[in-house]
Design a protein around this motif. Structure first.
Motif, short mmCIF file in Angstrom:
data_model
loop_
_atom_site.label_atom_id
_atom_site.label_comp_id
_atom_site.label_asym_id
_atom_site.label_seq_id
_atom_site.Cartn_x
_atom_site.Cartn_y
_atom_site.Cartn_z
N THR A 23 -7.47 2.85 -8.82
CA THR A 23 -8.80 2.37 -8.45
C THR A 23 -8.92 0.88 -8.75
OG1 THR A 23 -9.77 4.56 -8.81
CG2 THR A 23 -11.28 2.68 -8.82
N ASP A 26 -7.67 -1.17 -6.09
CA ASP A 26 -8.38 -0.98 -4.82
C ASP A 26 -7.63 -0.06 -3.85
OD1 ASP A 26 -10.38 -2.76 -5.71
OD2 ASP A 26 -9.24 -4.47 -4.93
N ASN A 28 -7.15 3.25 -1.78
CA ASN A 28 -8.15 4.19 -1.25
C ASN A 28 -7.97 5.59 -1.86
OD1 ASN A 28 -6.65 6.08 0.60
ND2 ASN A 28 -6.13 4.14 1.60
N ARG A 32 -4.73 7.57 -3.48
CA ARG A 32 -4.77 7.84 -4.93
C ARG A 32 -4.48 9.30 -5.21
NH1 ARG A 32 -9.89 5.15 -5.13
NH2 ARG A 32 -10.81 7.05 -6.01
N ASP A 82 -0.25 -1.64 -2.77
CA ASP A 82 -1.64 -2.03 -2.52
C ASP A 82 -1.79 -3.15 -1.50
OD1 ASP A 82 -0.75 -4.19 -3.99
OD2 ASP A 82 -2.24 -3.99 -5.58
N ARG A 84 -0.43 -6.14 -1.38
CA ARG A 84 -0.44 -7.50 -1.90
C ARG A 84 0.97 -8.00 -2.20
NH1 ARG A 84 -4.87 -4.97 -4.75
NH2 ARG A 84 -6.82 -6.01 -4.22
N LYS A 105 -5.15 -9.88 -8.69
CA LYS A 105 -5.71 -9.03 -9.75
C LYS A 105 -5.33 -9.58 -11.13
CE LYS A 105 -7.69 -5.80 -7.33
NZ LYS A 105 -9.07 -5.40 -7.51
#
Length: 138
Positions: A23, A26, A28, A32, A82, A84, A105
């Motif tokens: 979470t 980020d 979804n 997850r 994620d 990134r 992050k």
């Protein structure tokens, strides 16, 4: 003093707080749920002389490869996780491997350490910590 050799195959036996960690990244809810049900295997090749390390995380869903030289920064593509990329450095802190991932992050990274036949992994992002424990295959 020489550093431990992480070479081996390790199967996950414990996991905690993974949903909160994902979470924080980020990820979804559908992804997850899938990730939290997986029991990954880590295949690690480590050359203590050169500092070269390959960590392959194998699951029934997707595999993730991480190749690096300990102490040398590289661009890591985390698209599979994620979406990134980040600037990543893995270095020694005593007998522990500490990864710092600089990017979008804050406080993102992980720590690996060995205790007997167990490989511990602590993953961090924005103050959230998840843990996994793997047992070395015979």
């Amino acid at each position: 003093m020489s550093k431990p050799n992480y070479t081996g195959t390790y199967h996950m036996v414990e996991q905690e707080n993974m949903d909160a960690y994902l979470t924080g990244l980020d990820v979804n809810i559908a992804l997850r749920k899938i990730v939290c049900m997986l029991t990954p295997t880590k295949e690690i090749t480590h050359d203590p002389e050169t500092g070269a390390m390959k960590i392959k995380t194998v699951t029934t869903f997707k595999n993730f490869n991480m190749d690096f030289i300990i102490g040398k920064e590289f661009t890591e593509d985390l698209g599979i996780v994620d979406g990134r990329t980040c600037q990543t450095t893995v270095d020694w802190d005593g007998d522990k491997l500490v990864c710092v991932q600089r990017g979008e992050k804050e406080g993102r990274g992980w720590t690996h350490w060995l205790e007997g036949d167990k490989l511990h992994l602590e993953m961090r992002v924005q103050g959230i910590v998840a843990k996994q424990v793997f047992k070395k295959a015979d």
